[in-house]
Design a protein around this motif. Sequence first.
Motif, PDB file in Angstrom:
ATOM      1  N   VAL A  79       0.861  -1.181   0.000  1.00 15.31           N
ATOM      2  CA  VAL A  79       0.000   0.000   0.000  1.00 15.31           C
ATOM      3  C   VAL A  79       0.898   1.232   0.000  1.00 15.31           C
ATOM      4  O   VAL A  79       1.819   1.329   0.820  1.00 15.31           O
ATOM      5  CB  VAL A  79      -0.932   0.035   1.225  1.00 15.31           C
ATOM      6  CG1 VAL A  79      -1.722   1.346   1.257  1.00 15.31           C
ATOM      7  CG2 VAL A  79      -1.889  -1.145   1.195  1.00 15.31           C
TER       8      VAL A  79
ATOM      9  N   SER B 296      -2.295  -0.893  -3.993  1.00 18.44           N
ATOM     10  CA  SER B 296      -3.292  -0.022  -3.372  1.00 18.44           C
ATOM     11  C   SER B 296      -2.647   1.292  -2.940  1.00 18.44           C
ATOM     12  O   SER B 296      -1.455   1.328  -2.605  1.00 18.44           O
ATOM     13  CB  SER B 296      -3.921  -0.708  -2.155  1.00 18.44           C
ATOM     14  OG  SER B 296      -4.695  -1.811  -2.548  1.00 18.44           O
ATOM     15  N   THR B 297      -3.439   2.355  -2.931  1.00 16.50           N
ATOM     16  CA  THR B 297      -2.956   3.653  -2.467  1.00 16.50           C
ATOM     17  C   THR B 297      -3.974   4.248  -1.498  1.00 16.50           C
ATOM     18  O   THR B 297      -5.176   3.995  -1.601  1.00 16.50           O
ATOM     19  CB  THR B 297      -2.747   4.631  -3.634  1.00 16.50           C
ATOM     20  OG1 THR B 297      -3.994   4.873  -4.281  1.00 16.50           O
ATOM     21  CG2 THR B 297      -1.755   4.091  -4.658  1.00 16.50           C
TER      22      THR B 297
ATOM     23  N   LEU C 176      -5.685   2.808   5.670  1.00 21.73           N
ATOM     24  CA  LEU C 176      -4.456   2.080   5.337  1.00 21.73           C
ATOM     25  C   LEU C 176      -4.518   0.641   5.837  1.00 21.73           C
ATOM     26  O   LEU C 176      -4.169  -0.305   5.119  1.00 21.73           O
ATOM     27  CB  LEU C 176      -3.249   2.800   5.939  1.00 21.73           C
ATOM     28  CG  LEU C 176      -1.936   2.016   5.871  1.00 21.73           C
ATOM     29  CD1 LEU C 176      -1.329   2.115   4.475  1.00 21.73           C
ATOM     30  CD2 LEU C 176      -0.943   2.509   6.914  1.00 21.73           C
TER      31      LEU C 176
ATOM     32  N   ALA D  98      -6.817  -1.316   3.744  1.00 28.34           N
ATOM     33  CA  ALA D  98      -6.232  -1.542   2.417  1.00 28.34           C
ATOM     34  C   ALA D  98      -5.197  -2.668   2.457  1.00 28.34           C
ATOM     35  O   ALA D  98      -5.092  -3.456   1.504  1.00 28.34           O
ATOM     36  CB  ALA D  98      -5.590  -0.255   1.901  1.00 28.34           C
TER      37      ALA D  98
ATOM     38  N   GLN E   4      -5.242  -6.129   0.410  1.00 30.31           N
ATOM     39  CA  GLN E   4      -4.101  -6.635  -0.351  1.00 30.31           C
ATOM     40  C   GLN E   4      -3.830  -8.100  -0.012  1.00 30.31           C
ATOM     41  O   GLN E   4      -3.540  -8.914  -0.900  1.00 30.31           O
ATOM     42  CB  GLN E   4      -2.856  -5.797  -0.043  1.00 30.31           C
ATOM     43  CG  GLN E   4      -2.803  -4.473  -0.773  1.00 30.31           C
ATOM     44  CD  GLN E   4      -2.268  -4.617  -2.193  1.00 30.31           C
ATOM     45  OE1 GLN E   4      -1.207  -5.172  -2.424  1.00 30.31           O
ATOM     46  NE2 GLN E   4      -3.018  -4.117  -3.164  1.00 30.31           N
TER      47      GLN E   4
ATOM     48  N   ALA F 278      -7.167  -4.848  -4.622  1.00 30.27           N
ATOM     49  CA  ALA F 278      -6.453  -3.574  -4.676  1.00 30.27           C
ATOM     50  C   ALA F 278      -7.464  -2.459  -4.907  1.00 30.27           C
ATOM     51  O   ALA F 278      -8.522  -2.681  -5.499  1.00 30.27           O
ATOM     52  CB  ALA F 278      -5.406  -3.569  -5.783  1.00 30.27           C
TER      53      ALA F 278
ATOM     54  N   HIS G 120      -7.996   2.253  -4.387  1.00 31.90           N
ATOM     55  CA  HIS G 120      -7.391   3.558  -4.145  1.00 31.90           C
ATOM     56  C   HIS G 120      -8.348   4.380  -3.291  1.00 31.90           C
ATOM     57  O   HIS G 120      -9.474   4.649  -3.708  1.00 31.90           O
ATOM     58  CB  HIS G 120      -7.073   4.223  -5.476  1.00 31.90           C
ATOM     59  CG  HIS G 120      -6.230   3.321  -6.334  1.00 31.90           C
ATOM     60  ND1 HIS G 120      -4.863   3.231  -6.191  1.00 31.90           N
ATOM     61  CD2 HIS G 120      -6.584   2.411  -7.282  1.00 31.90           C
ATOM     62  CE1 HIS G 120      -4.403   2.320  -7.039  1.00 31.90           C
ATOM     63  NE2 HIS G 120      -5.430   1.802  -7.706  1.00 31.90           N
TER      64      HIS G 120
END
Length: 316
Positions: A241, A268-269, A282, A285, A289, A294, A296
């Motif tokens: 991430v 992922s972001t 986060l 995310a 993952q 994945a 954003h």
Amino acid sequence: MVSFRYHLVSLIAVFMALATGILVGSSLLNQSLIDSQRSTISQQQTEKDNLRRDLDSARNEVAYRNSYLDALDDRLLTGRLAGQRVLLVTMPGAAGGDADGLTEILGKAGARVTGRLSVSENWFATADDEGDGPAKAQTREEIVRKHAIPELRGQPAAVQLAGALLTKGGTDRAVAPTAKTFLEQLDRGGFLSRNNLADRADLAVILLATPTDPAPTTPDRVARGLPALAAALDAAGNGVVVAAPTKAATGAAMEALRKDNATRRTISTVDTVEAVFGRVALVFALVEQMRGGAGHYGAATSSDAPLPPEPAPGKR
């Protein structure tokens, strides 16, 4: 017969009357102007007071939401990353406070941060760069060839770096002696710096820096090289991430990841990680993952949603 004295008295009377008229008219006009100015000032003062109350109210709401989420951290995050080991990778200029915040939230979720890897701008140098770029790139490649990790010999530098620090599982998680030598040489060469990193991790979090103001007109070294590094870390472990503060959400590095066809589907972001909202996102995310997904997330218009979708019961 009209005397000169009579004319003189008449003229004086006329001028006195004229002067009196000007004086009275001016006084009336000034009073009207003063009243108008007083009214305007009073209106502006009222508007200012209203705006101040709105601002204080908004600040209180933000503080309340942050406190509310802070209080819910344990309930929301406990066990989400239990037993997972996470490598924290910081890009040049990344804020230490943001890194500390991520370390804290990962700990609340049950993960253990194996250490921090600070990657310098020199790591991303290429032979096509101006200035010292070609020399830095040559030095990096010489280190990679001379101190290559045996099972990854011939692979790009990013792949060998990821292989030294991440694993997809297994019981032997210690960083191998050859990998330690590889990392030491890169550290001495000014390409990275390390904090702990005795064990290999399952997951990686890459923390971006806030872009400079004004932002560069062309993508810098980090923005150009980050997708390859993120992809290598993702391939070596169980997920990556990329985290960014709000101002970096529209920066070149984040844009490169979110718009690249390959990394958009695999990496992922999360933006807004300086706030509790982003840090909670986060953790979710990273969980996504681990499940092979994945996305954003964050507050920027380029994000998909504030948070990843909640997994179906039994799949957490």
